[in-house]
Every structure is written in structure tokens, then in C-alpha cells.
Motif scaffolding. Structure first.
Motif, PDB file in Angstrom:
ATOM      1  N   ALA A  68      -6.784  -1.830  -8.465  1.00 18.51           N
ATOM      2  CA  ALA A  68      -5.599  -2.326  -8.822  1.00 18.51           C
ATOM      3  C   ALA A  68      -4.768  -1.386  -9.942  1.00 18.51           C
ATOM      4  O   ALA A  68      -3.550  -1.304  -9.817  1.00 18.51           O
ATOM      5  CB  ALA A  68      -5.978  -3.624  -9.890  1.00 18.51           C
ATOM      6  N   ASP A  69      -5.332  -0.774 -10.393  1.00 17.05           N
ATOM      7  CA  ASP A  69      -4.739   0.225 -11.429  1.00 17.05           C
ATOM      8  C   ASP A  69      -3.759   1.412 -10.485  1.00 17.05           C
ATOM      9  O   ASP A  69      -2.763   1.573 -10.750  1.00 17.05           O
ATOM     10  CB  ASP A  69      -5.738   1.253 -12.274  1.00 17.05           C
ATOM     11  CG  ASP A  69      -6.456   0.379 -13.271  1.00 17.05           C
ATOM     12  OD1 ASP A  69      -5.913  -0.839 -13.390  1.00 17.05           O
ATOM     13  OD2 ASP A  69      -7.318   0.876 -13.820  1.00 17.05           O
ATOM     14  N   GLU A  70      -4.513   1.979  -9.336  1.00 17.21           N
ATOM     15  CA  GLU A  70      -3.967   2.630  -8.536  1.00 17.21           C
ATOM     16  C   GLU A  70      -2.619   2.230  -7.722  1.00 17.21           C
ATOM     17  O   GLU A  70      -1.661   2.866  -7.807  1.00 17.21           O
ATOM     18  CB  GLU A  70      -4.856   3.363  -7.603  1.00 17.21           C
ATOM     19  CG  GLU A  70      -4.245   4.438  -6.827  1.00 17.21           C
ATOM     20  CD  GLU A  70      -5.418   5.004  -5.815  1.00 17.21           C
ATOM     21  OE1 GLU A  70      -5.188   6.165  -5.370  1.00 17.21           O
ATOM     22  OE2 GLU A  70      -6.482   4.433  -5.626  1.00 17.21           O
ATOM     23  N   GLN A  71      -2.826   0.939  -7.589  1.00 21.38           N
ATOM     24  CA  GLN A  71      -1.810   0.237  -6.832  1.00 21.38           C
ATOM     25  C   GLN A  71      -0.298   0.032  -7.998  1.00 21.38           C
ATOM     26  O   GLN A  71       0.757   0.274  -7.392  1.00 21.38           O
ATOM     27  CB  GLN A  71      -1.955  -1.201  -6.339  1.00 21.38           C
ATOM     28  CG  GLN A  71      -2.941  -1.102  -5.107  1.00 21.38           C
ATOM     29  CD  GLN A  71      -2.698  -2.332  -4.565  1.00 21.38           C
ATOM     30  OE1 GLN A  71      -2.259  -3.115  -5.021  1.00 21.38           O
ATOM     31  NE2 GLN A  71      -3.542  -2.638  -3.448  1.00 21.38           N
ATOM     32  N   LYS A  72      -0.945  -0.233  -9.132  1.00 17.25           N
ATOM     33  CA  LYS A  72       0.093  -0.504 -10.080  1.00 17.25           C
ATOM     34  C   LYS A  72       1.051   1.049 -10.414  1.00 17.25           C
ATOM     35  O   LYS A  72       2.195   1.104 -10.266  1.00 17.25           O
ATOM     36  CB  LYS A  72      -0.317  -0.876 -11.385  1.00 17.25           C
ATOM     37  CG  LYS A  72       0.425  -1.530 -12.425  1.00 17.25           C
ATOM     38  CD  LYS A  72      -0.484  -2.394 -13.280  1.00 17.25           C
ATOM     39  CE  LYS A  72      -0.953  -3.650 -12.934  1.00 17.25           C
ATOM     40  NZ  LYS A  72      -1.986  -4.151 -13.659  1.00 17.25           N
TER      41      LYS A  72
ATOM     42  N   GLN B  63      -6.752  -1.190   1.852  1.00 22.79           N
ATOM     43  CA  GLN B  63      -5.871  -0.523   3.071  1.00 22.79           C
ATOM     44  C   GLN B  63      -4.483  -0.821   2.303  1.00 22.79           C
ATOM     45  O   GLN B  63      -3.381   0.168   2.614  1.00 22.79           O
ATOM     46  CB  GLN B  63      -5.830  -1.652   4.090  1.00 22.79           C
ATOM     47  CG  GLN B  63      -7.166  -1.337   4.905  1.00 22.79           C
ATOM     48  CD  GLN B  63      -7.515  -2.716   5.633  1.00 22.79           C
ATOM     49  OE1 GLN B  63      -6.814  -3.581   5.862  1.00 22.79           O
ATOM     50  NE2 GLN B  63      -8.682  -2.844   6.117  1.00 22.79           N
ATOM     51  N   THR B  64      -4.091  -1.854   1.465  1.00 20.98           N
ATOM     52  CA  THR B  64      -2.687  -1.793   0.918  1.00 20.98           C
ATOM     53  C   THR B  64      -2.402  -0.586  -0.095  1.00 20.98           C
ATOM     54  O   THR B  64      -1.336  -0.060   0.109  1.00 20.98           O
ATOM     55  CB  THR B  64      -2.772  -3.075   0.029  1.00 20.98           C
ATOM     56  OG1 THR B  64      -3.106  -4.224   0.769  1.00 20.98           O
ATOM     57  CG2 THR B  64      -1.358  -3.580  -0.220  1.00 20.98           C
ATOM     58  N   THR B  65      -3.516  -0.371  -0.643  1.00 23.96           N
ATOM     59  CA  THR B  65      -3.085   0.888  -1.449  1.00 23.96           C
ATOM     60  C   THR B  65      -2.677   1.882  -0.597  1.00 23.96           C
ATOM     61  O   THR B  65      -1.912   3.004  -1.157  1.00 23.96           O
ATOM     62  CB  THR B  65      -4.587   1.097  -2.435  1.00 23.96           C
ATOM     63  OG1 THR B  65      -4.976  -0.006  -3.104  1.00 23.96           O
ATOM     64  CG2 THR B  65      -4.180   2.510  -3.397  1.00 23.96           C
ATOM     65  N   ASN B  66      -3.523   2.336   0.390  1.00 25.86           N
ATOM     66  CA  ASN B  66      -3.037   3.554   1.323  1.00 25.86           C
ATOM     67  C   ASN B  66      -1.587   3.469   1.747  1.00 25.86           C
ATOM     68  O   ASN B  66      -0.880   4.272   1.975  1.00 25.86           O
ATOM     69  CB  ASN B  66      -4.082   3.579   2.579  1.00 25.86           C
ATOM     70  CG  ASN B  66      -5.595   3.904   2.201  1.00 25.86           C
ATOM     71  OD1 ASN B  66      -5.623   4.562   0.923  1.00 25.86           O
ATOM     72  ND2 ASN B  66      -6.359   3.531   2.695  1.00 25.86           N
ATOM     73  N   SER B  67      -1.233   1.861   2.224  1.00 27.06           N
ATOM     74  CA  SER B  67       0.025   1.749   2.832  1.00 27.06           C
ATOM     75  C   SER B  67       0.971   2.284   1.630  1.00 27.06           C
ATOM     76  O   SER B  67       2.153   2.713   1.690  1.00 27.06           O
ATOM     77  CB  SER B  67       0.131   0.294   3.267  1.00 27.06           C
ATOM     78  OG  SER B  67      -0.863  -0.201   4.044  1.00 27.06           O
TER      79      SER B  67
END
Lengths: 115, 86, 32
Positions: A68-72, B63-67
């Protein structure tokens, strides 16, 4: 001194194995008194399954948080790069007197979404 | 002292487990113990199902993080192009 | 309870997923 430490170590080892033996005997007795039957598990099995799902939840929780942190972080980098790119495009637009077509509704919605 | 702390928590954990087993020892005498145990069993199954769902969700998140990372990289390429153009 | 905690984390994860999907779609629109 060393002799004392060895003695102490032996005592701890004995205590440890005694505790293991007590646990084993208790579980054996409970399993004997409550044999698994169709659809019903004995309390020891349930206790073990309960601790298994607790540790599984803990593992998944620890796995989720960094994602979650990385996505943010990645999202904010994307937004920052978008802004920079748009700024340069607007400068180019001025320099070349080239009129770009205005944002479509879809693009405006997308900008809102990114913000 | 940290070794001793570890040893202490190790022994305490075992004592805790033995206490739990001791409390289960006489559960047969608890009225409706079978019903209670089977309810607990059902609840554990439900939670396992939820954890399966959670695991799938987390895999999707990965997977979403990779995208997102790929998107970010391509966007940064675009930015370099525009800078170059300028 | 453990079940509540699992449900909370599950809801949070699926919400994050939906947000990210929307974000990616929007970004792709603007990148066209």
C-alpha cells in the motif's frame, strides 16, 4: 562460575523438555477423550488451527502494508511527472504559438481522478 | 540479558499453551461443548475463506503495483522526450 | 475479533485496488 552456568543451562533444558512432555500428555488425553468425529474436531486441533490462522493473518497483514505504501509513493511520482510534463508542454505551446485542442470531458475527468 | 528475556518468553509461551490445554481438558463436562466446538470449527473455516480472499486481493495489489511502476516509467520517458523537444 | 480484523483488512485492500484501477485508467487516458 562456568560450572554454575552449565548447571543452570541443564536446569533450563530439563524444564523445557518437562513442559513439552506435559503439553504432549495433555493433548494426548484431550484427543483421547474427544476423538475427532465427522465434522467435529477435537479442541487441540481447533486450538492449533486457531493459532495457524492468527499467524497467517499476521503474515498477510505484514505483506499488505508495504504494498500500500509503495503504491501511494508511485502514484504521487506519477502525478508529479504529469505536472512537470504538462508545464513543459504549455511552455512549448507558448513558444510555438500552437493551439492545442482543449481537454475532452474524458480527459478532464481523468485529471480530477488523478488529483 | 536479551538471551534471558528470550528464554523467559519461550518458557512463558509454553506455560501459556499448557494452561490453555488444561482449560480444554475438562471441556467435555461443559454443557453443549460439542455444539460450541463445532461452532468454533465453523468459524475457523469462515475465517480461512476470508484469508483466502485476502491473499488473492494482496496478489492483485502486487500486480497493480507493478502496473503503476510501468506506467510511471513510461511517463518519465515521455517527460524526457518533451524536455528534449523543448 | 480476528474475524473483524480480517474483514477490515479485506475491505481496505479491495478499496485500494479499486482506487488504483481508477488511477491507472485515468493516467492512461491522459497519456494518449
Amino acid at each position: 562460575m562456568e560450572e554454575e552456568v552449565d548447571k543452570l543451562e541443564l536446569m533450563f533444558q530439563k524444564a523445557d523438555s518437562d513442559l513439552d512432555y506435559i503439553q504432549y500428555r495433555l493433548e494426548y488425553e484431550i484427543k483421547t477423550n474427544h476423538p475427532d468425529s465427522a465434522g467435529e474436531k477435537n479442541p487441540v486441533t481447533l486450538l492449533q488451527e486457531l493459532s495457524a490462522i492468527k499467524s497467517r493473518f499476521q503474515t498477510l497483514h505484514e505483506r499488505f502494508k508495504p504494498i500500500a505504501d509503495e503504491q501511494k509513493e508511485t502514484k504521487s511520482r506519477i502525478c508529479a511527472t504529469f505536472n512537470k510534463t504538462m508545464t513543459v508542454i504549455q511552455e512549448l505551446q507558448k513558444q510555438t504559438d500552437l493551439e492545442l485542442s482543449p481537454l475532452t470531458e474524458e480527459e478532464k475527468t481523468a485529471v480530477q481522478q488523478l488529483k | 540479558s536479551s538471551d534471558l528475556d528470550q528464554l523467559c518468553s519461550h518458557i512463558n509461551e509454553k506455560i501459556g499453551n499448557i494452561k490453555k490445554s488444561l482449560s480444554l481438558r475438562n471441556c467435555g463436562q461443559v454443557p453443549n461443548s460439542k455444539t460450541i466446538l463445532s461452532k468454533i470449527g465453523d468459524e475457523i473455516m469462515v475465517i480461512n475463506e476470508l484469508l483466502n480472499k485476502l491473499e488473492i486481493e494482496i496478489q492483485f495489489q502486487e500486480q497493480t503495483t507493478n502496473s503503476l511502476k510501468e506506467l510511471c516509467a513510461s511517463l518519465e520517458e515521455d517527460y524526457k522526450d518533451v524536455e528534449h523537444l523543448k | 475479533t480476528l474475524k473483524d480484523n480480517v474483514n477490515i483488512l479485506l475491505d481496505k485492500a479491495s478499496l485500494e485496488s479499486q482506487e488504483s484501477i481508477g488511477f491507472i485508467k485515468a493516467a492512461k487516458v491522459l497519456m494518449k
